[in-house]
Design a protein around this motif. Sequence first.
Motif, PDB file in Angstrom:
ATOM      1  N   MET A   1       0.823  -1.192   0.000  1.00 10.46           N
ATOM      2  CA  MET A   1       0.000   0.000   0.000  1.00 10.46           C
ATOM      3  C   MET A   1       0.870   1.260   0.000  1.00 10.46           C
ATOM      4  N   LEU A   2       1.924   1.292   0.820  1.00 15.51           N
ATOM      5  CA  LEU A   2       2.781   2.475   0.869  1.00 15.51           C
ATOM      6  C   LEU A   2       3.502   2.706  -0.454  1.00 15.51           C
ATOM      7  N   GLU A   3       3.811   1.638  -1.150  1.00 19.98           N
ATOM      8  CA  GLU A   3       4.516   1.771  -2.422  1.00 19.98           C
ATOM      9  C   GLU A   3       3.664   2.457  -3.497  1.00 19.98           C
ATOM     10  N   GLN A   4       2.352   2.530  -3.291  1.00 21.74           N
ATOM     11  CA  GLN A   4       1.465   3.163  -4.261  1.00 21.74           C
ATOM     12  C   GLN A   4       1.469   4.684  -4.167  1.00 21.74           C
ATOM     13  N   VAL A   5       2.000   5.224  -3.084  1.00 20.47           N
ATOM     14  CA  VAL A   5       2.101   6.675  -2.938  1.00 20.47           C
ATOM     15  C   VAL A   5       3.305   7.135  -3.751  1.00 20.47           C
TER      16      VAL A   5
ATOM     17  N   ASP B   1       6.618   9.080  -5.195  1.00 17.35           N
ATOM     18  CA  ASP B   1       7.775   9.664  -4.506  1.00 17.35           C
ATOM     19  C   ASP B   1       7.479  11.120  -4.168  1.00 17.35           C
ATOM     20  N   GLY B   2       7.728  11.488  -2.930  1.00 18.07           N
ATOM     21  CA  GLY B   2       7.477  12.850  -2.477  1.00 18.07           C
ATOM     22  C   GLY B   2       6.011  13.133  -2.204  1.00 18.07           C
ATOM     23  N   GLY B   3       5.143  12.145  -2.440  1.00 17.55           N
ATOM     24  CA  GLY B   3       3.705  12.344  -2.253  1.00 17.55           C
ATOM     25  C   GLY B   3       3.264  11.981  -0.860  1.00 17.55           C
TER      26      GLY B   3
ATOM     27  N   THR C   1       5.968   7.050   7.461  1.00 19.26           N
ATOM     28  CA  THR C   1       6.908   7.466   6.426  1.00 19.26           C
ATOM     29  C   THR C   1       7.670   6.245   5.934  1.00 19.26           C
ATOM     30  N   LEU C   2       7.654   6.029   4.622  1.00 21.46           N
ATOM     31  CA  LEU C   2       8.443   4.969   3.988  1.00 21.46           C
ATOM     32  C   LEU C   2       9.683   5.623   3.399  1.00 21.46           C
ATOM     33  N   HIS C   3      10.844   5.295   3.947  1.00 21.81           N
ATOM     34  CA  HIS C   3      12.103   5.870   3.496  1.00 21.81           C
ATOM     35  C   HIS C   3      12.632   5.115   2.269  1.00 21.81           C
ATOM     36  N   ASP C   4      13.527   5.766   1.527  1.00 18.97           N
ATOM     37  CA  ASP C   4      14.082   5.182   0.306  1.00 18.97           C
ATOM     38  C   ASP C   4      14.735   3.826   0.543  1.00 18.97           C
ATOM     39  N   ASP C   5      15.302   3.619   1.733  1.00 19.00           N
ATOM     40  CA  ASP C   5      15.961   2.348   2.037  1.00 19.00           C
ATOM     41  C   ASP C   5      14.982   1.268   2.493  1.00 19.00           C
ATOM     42  N   GLY C   6      13.672   1.578   2.477  1.00 16.57           N
ATOM     43  CA  GLY C   6      12.648   0.611   2.857  1.00 16.57           C
ATOM     44  C   GLY C   6      12.263   0.673   4.324  1.00 16.57           C
TER      45      GLY C   6
END
Length: 64
Positions: free
Chosen positions: A1-5, A7-9, A44-49
């Motif tokens: 679900m978080l991956e659907q947001v 980047d920066g959204g 918050t989902l960070h770039d490193d997962g």
Amino acid sequence: MLEQVPDGGRGLAISHTPFVERAGLGLTGHETEPMRECEGLLVTLHDDGHIEVEELRLPGSTPR
């Protein structure tokens, strides 16, 4: 679900207790004490997962 947001959204989910706490636990594994009105979770989902969970509580509020 978080991956659907995007980047920066940002995504916004609105519900009632205990659904907010249960959704947070299911999505992130972070267990949260019951929320009061106008309180919530910032996920918050960070770039490193890495997933960061911040409880947004009213000043002077204590969990039930």
